[in-house]
Design a protein around this motif. Sequence first.
Motif, PDB file in Angstrom:
ATOM      1  N   VAL A  30       0.850  -1.186   0.000  1.00 25.80           N
ATOM      2  CA  VAL A  30       0.000   0.000   0.000  1.00 25.80           C
ATOM      3  C   VAL A  30       0.891   1.243   0.000  1.00 25.80           C
ATOM      4  O   VAL A  30       1.823   1.338   0.789  1.00 25.80           O
ATOM      5  CB  VAL A  30      -0.912   0.025   1.257  1.00 25.80           C
ATOM      6  CG1 VAL A  30      -1.818   1.257   1.233  1.00 25.80           C
ATOM      7  CG2 VAL A  30      -1.740  -1.247   1.335  1.00 25.80           C
ATOM      8  N   CYS A  31       0.605   2.174  -0.888  1.00 23.12           N
ATOM      9  CA  CYS A  31       1.372   3.425  -0.927  1.00 23.12           C
ATOM     10  C   CYS A  31       1.149   4.179   0.388  1.00 23.12           C
ATOM     11  O   CYS A  31       0.020   4.427   0.783  1.00 23.12           O
ATOM     12  CB  CYS A  31       0.927   4.289  -2.107  1.00 23.12           C
ATOM     13  SG  CYS A  31       1.655   5.939  -2.071  1.00 23.12           S
ATOM     14  N   GLN A  32       2.241   4.523   1.037  1.00 25.99           N
ATOM     15  CA  GLN A  32       2.105   5.186   2.337  1.00 25.99           C
ATOM     16  C   GLN A  32       1.728   6.654   2.195  1.00 25.99           C
ATOM     17  O   GLN A  32       1.365   7.309   3.159  1.00 25.99           O
ATOM     18  CB  GLN A  32       3.405   5.052   3.131  1.00 25.99           C
ATOM     19  CG  GLN A  32       3.587   3.634   3.628  1.00 25.99           C
ATOM     20  CD  GLN A  32       4.922   3.400   4.288  1.00 25.99           C
ATOM     21  OE1 GLN A  32       5.765   4.280   4.348  1.00 25.99           O
ATOM     22  NE2 GLN A  32       5.096   2.198   4.792  1.00 25.99           N
ATOM     23  N   HIS A  33       1.826   7.160   0.964  1.00 23.18           N
ATOM     24  CA  HIS A  33       1.505   8.566   0.741  1.00 23.18           C
ATOM     25  C   HIS A  33       0.030   8.759   0.408  1.00 23.18           C
ATOM     26  O   HIS A  33      -0.643   9.583   1.015  1.00 23.18           O
ATOM     27  CB  HIS A  33       2.399   9.136  -0.379  1.00 23.18           C
ATOM     28  CG  HIS A  33       2.279  10.609  -0.532  1.00 23.18           C
ATOM     29  ND1 HIS A  33       1.705  11.193  -1.632  1.00 23.18           N
ATOM     30  CD2 HIS A  33       2.631  11.618   0.294  1.00 23.18           C
ATOM     31  CE1 HIS A  33       1.711  12.503  -1.476  1.00 23.18           C
ATOM     32  NE2 HIS A  33       2.271  12.783  -0.318  1.00 23.18           N
ATOM     33  N   CYS A  34      -0.493   7.957  -0.540  1.00 23.75           N
ATOM     34  CA  CYS A  34      -1.886   8.175  -0.968  1.00 23.75           C
ATOM     35  C   CYS A  34      -2.806   6.980  -0.676  1.00 23.75           C
ATOM     36  O   CYS A  34      -4.012   7.056  -0.905  1.00 23.75           O
ATOM     37  CB  CYS A  34      -1.940   8.538  -2.452  1.00 23.75           C
ATOM     38  SG  CYS A  34      -1.684   7.144  -3.559  1.00 23.75           S
ATOM     39  N   GLY A  35      -2.237   5.880  -0.174  1.00 27.65           N
ATOM     40  CA  GLY A  35      -3.072   4.734   0.194  1.00 27.65           C
ATOM     41  C   GLY A  35      -3.452   3.834  -0.968  1.00 27.65           C
ATOM     42  O   GLY A  35      -4.200   2.868  -0.787  1.00 27.65           O
ATOM     43  N   GLN A  49       7.020   1.688  -6.608  1.00 25.46           N
ATOM     44  CA  GLN A  49       6.579   3.057  -6.893  1.00 25.46           C
ATOM     45  C   GLN A  49       5.082   3.069  -7.131  1.00 25.46           C
ATOM     46  O   GLN A  49       4.538   2.223  -7.863  1.00 25.46           O
ATOM     47  CB  GLN A  49       7.300   3.620  -8.114  1.00 25.46           C
ATOM     48  CG  GLN A  49       6.917   5.073  -8.381  1.00 25.46           C
ATOM     49  CD  GLN A  49       7.815   5.746  -9.385  1.00 25.46           C
ATOM     50  OE1 GLN A  49       9.014   5.878  -9.200  1.00 25.46           O
ATOM     51  NE2 GLN A  49       7.229   6.157 -10.501  1.00 25.46           N
ATOM     52  N   CYS A  50       4.411   4.051  -6.491  1.00 26.51           N
ATOM     53  CA  CYS A  50       2.962   4.201  -6.625  1.00 26.51           C
ATOM     54  C   CYS A  50       2.646   4.694  -8.034  1.00 26.51           C
ATOM     55  O   CYS A  50       3.274   5.622  -8.534  1.00 26.51           O
ATOM     56  CB  CYS A  50       2.454   5.199  -5.589  1.00 26.51           C
ATOM     57  SG  CYS A  50       0.701   5.547  -5.744  1.00 26.51           S
ATOM     58  N   LYS A  51       1.645   4.067  -8.684  1.00 22.38           N
ATOM     59  CA  LYS A  51       1.287   4.469 -10.039  1.00 22.38           C
ATOM     60  C   LYS A  51       0.534   5.800 -10.045  1.00 22.38           C
ATOM     61  O   LYS A  51       0.420   6.448 -11.067  1.00 22.38           O
ATOM     62  CB  LYS A  51       0.416   3.383 -10.689  1.00 22.38           C
ATOM     63  CG  LYS A  51       1.208   2.159 -11.143  1.00 22.38           C
ATOM     64  CD  LYS A  51       0.324   1.249 -11.968  1.00 22.38           C
ATOM     65  CE  LYS A  51       1.025  -0.042 -12.316  1.00 22.38           C
ATOM     66  NZ  LYS A  51       0.094  -1.024 -12.894  1.00 22.38           N
ATOM     67  N   HIS A  52      -0.018   6.177  -8.889  1.00 19.51           N
ATOM     68  CA  HIS A  52      -0.799   7.412  -8.835  1.00 19.51           C
ATOM     69  C   HIS A  52       0.040   8.614  -8.450  1.00 19.51           C
ATOM     70  O   HIS A  52       0.068   9.608  -9.159  1.00 19.51           O
ATOM     71  CB  HIS A  52      -1.978   7.245  -7.861  1.00 19.51           C
ATOM     72  CG  HIS A  52      -2.964   6.254  -8.335  1.00 19.51           C
ATOM     73  ND1 HIS A  52      -4.000   6.571  -9.167  1.00 19.51           N
ATOM     74  CD2 HIS A  52      -3.039   4.912  -8.136  1.00 19.51           C
ATOM     75  CE1 HIS A  52      -4.688   5.483  -9.459  1.00 19.51           C
ATOM     76  NE2 HIS A  52      -4.118   4.460  -8.832  1.00 19.51           N
ATOM     77  N   CYS A  53       0.745   8.511  -7.331  1.00 20.57           N
ATOM     78  CA  CYS A  53       1.474   9.693  -6.854  1.00 20.57           C
ATOM     79  C   CYS A  53       2.989   9.538  -6.996  1.00 20.57           C
ATOM     80  O   CYS A  53       3.739  10.427  -6.632  1.00 20.57           O
ATOM     81  CB  CYS A  53       1.089  10.011  -5.408  1.00 20.57           C
ATOM     82  SG  CYS A  53       1.785   8.870  -4.206  1.00 20.57           S
ATOM     83  N   ARG A  54       3.439   8.415  -7.515  1.00 16.96           N
ATOM     84  CA  ARG A  54       4.847   8.135  -7.767  1.00 16.96           C
ATOM     85  C   ARG A  54       5.703   8.061  -6.494  1.00 16.96           C
ATOM     86  O   ARG A  54       6.924   8.047  -6.552  1.00 16.96           O
ATOM     87  CB  ARG A  54       5.453   9.150  -8.773  1.00 16.96           C
ATOM     88  CG  ARG A  54       4.673   9.178 -10.090  1.00 16.96           C
ATOM     89  CD  ARG A  54       5.229  10.193 -11.085  1.00 16.96           C
ATOM     90  NE  ARG A  54       6.582   9.877 -11.559  1.00 16.96           N
ATOM     91  CZ  ARG A  54       6.848   8.980 -12.503  1.00 16.96           C
ATOM     92  NH1 ARG A  54       5.864   8.298 -13.051  1.00 16.96           N
ATOM     93  NH2 ARG A  54       8.084   8.761 -12.887  1.00 16.96           N
ATOM     94  N   HIS A  55       5.037   8.019  -5.347  1.00 13.25           N
ATOM     95  CA  HIS A  55       5.763   7.882  -4.082  1.00 13.25           C
ATOM     96  C   HIS A  55       6.458   6.520  -4.060  1.00 13.25           C
ATOM     97  O   HIS A  55       5.884   5.517  -4.470  1.00 13.25           O
ATOM     98  CB  HIS A  55       4.776   7.986  -2.912  1.00 13.25           C
ATOM     99  CG  HIS A  55       5.408   7.832  -1.563  1.00 13.25           C
ATOM    100  ND1 HIS A  55       6.064   8.863  -0.932  1.00 13.25           N
ATOM    101  CD2 HIS A  55       5.495   6.753  -0.733  1.00 13.25           C
ATOM    102  CE1 HIS A  55       6.524   8.419   0.238  1.00 13.25           C
ATOM    103  NE2 HIS A  55       6.197   7.149   0.386  1.00 13.25           N
ATOM    104  N   ARG A  56       7.690   6.508  -3.572  1.00 14.68           N
ATOM    105  CA  ARG A  56       8.444   5.246  -3.551  1.00 14.68           C
ATOM    106  C   ARG A  56       8.495   4.633  -2.154  1.00 14.68           C
ATOM    107  O   ARG A  56       8.541   5.345  -1.162  1.00 14.68           O
ATOM    108  CB  ARG A  56       9.858   5.473  -4.067  1.00 14.68           C
ATOM    109  CG  ARG A  56       9.860   5.624  -5.577  1.00 14.68           C
ATOM    110  CD  ARG A  56      11.262   5.724  -6.104  1.00 14.68           C
ATOM    111  NE  ARG A  56      11.233   6.075  -7.533  1.00 14.68           N
ATOM    112  CZ  ARG A  56      12.282   6.532  -8.187  1.00 14.68           C
ATOM    113  NH1 ARG A  56      13.423   6.715  -7.558  1.00 14.68           N
ATOM    114  NH2 ARG A  56      12.177   6.820  -9.475  1.00 14.68           N
TER     115      ARG A  56
END
Length: 316
Positions: A30-35, A49-56
Amino acid sequence: MKLFDFNKYFPDEATCRRAFKEMRDKEGVVCQHCGSHDVVWLERKQQYQCKHCRHRTTLRSGTVMHGSKLPFMYWFIAMHLLTATKKSISAAELQRQLGHKRYQPIWELLHKLRSVMGKRDDKYTLKGCIELDEGFFSTEIPQEKKDEKLKAGAGSQRKSKVLVIAESTPAEQVPKKGQKPKSVGHIKMIVIPNAKAATIDALASKNIEKDSRLTTDDHASHIHFKDMFTEHQSQVIDPKDIGKVLPWVHIAIGNAKTLFADMYHGVKPEFLQEYLNEFCYKFNRRYFGEDLFDRLVMIAASYRTNFEHRTYRKAA
Ligand SMILES: [Zn+2]
């Protein structure tokens, strides 16, 4: 898992790392930035890497290894030894086995694993026929209480109070000699600051289903149970009958005390809960056999530890 199999399946750091990643992928990152659950693995960066916000997210981030620099293999060896041994393993013994120079990181590693075991068991509530009682565990005197005059008995600074709850179903037939009068399901052991009704009520309602049938002694801290649960049998218990009325809470307390006395030279009160987590975790999975290791890897990959870095003073 046998030692031979462990060495065969997890011979090196790369294998352990890969196995850990497979478990994370299986459980879902789970992306820790946007969930978002929509992540891709960047092989060159060795990060998600998150496909939505690119958070790694690193492979260890959000898991029991969050912030740890110890090799994956250390964690795997520790998880193997924690699940393959009937008793447990002390930090000093694990440090020896790993040949690691410093004690503190190894001691923290074990407590972090115990912490996620507790987090997992927190997800479950107990139901059905329930035994509940308070137990007293010998612990070291906390630093801030060392100057106080020692009190005797249950209020002693050397004792930590523990709420013990066990699913315990009465046997359908009259038990034969040597047989237990009840059969046990899951258990919970929770360190409590005091045995006041408000403390016990809050934990009982969080950990036991409302439609359960409770058996306890007639202690004043249990007076609200008859309103909180379907049934509450409260009775004066003669100490010689405790094995008949509340067998499993007292077997659990006895076994945990014996184990701690064998394994550790004095338990600090602030770490008692971690040891209880491991005890209950293994008790609750006593029929898992070989699966116990895989389940622990899964939990290690799914939960971030609550155990905070603390400067270690003396063996606990
Ligand atoms: Zn994101």
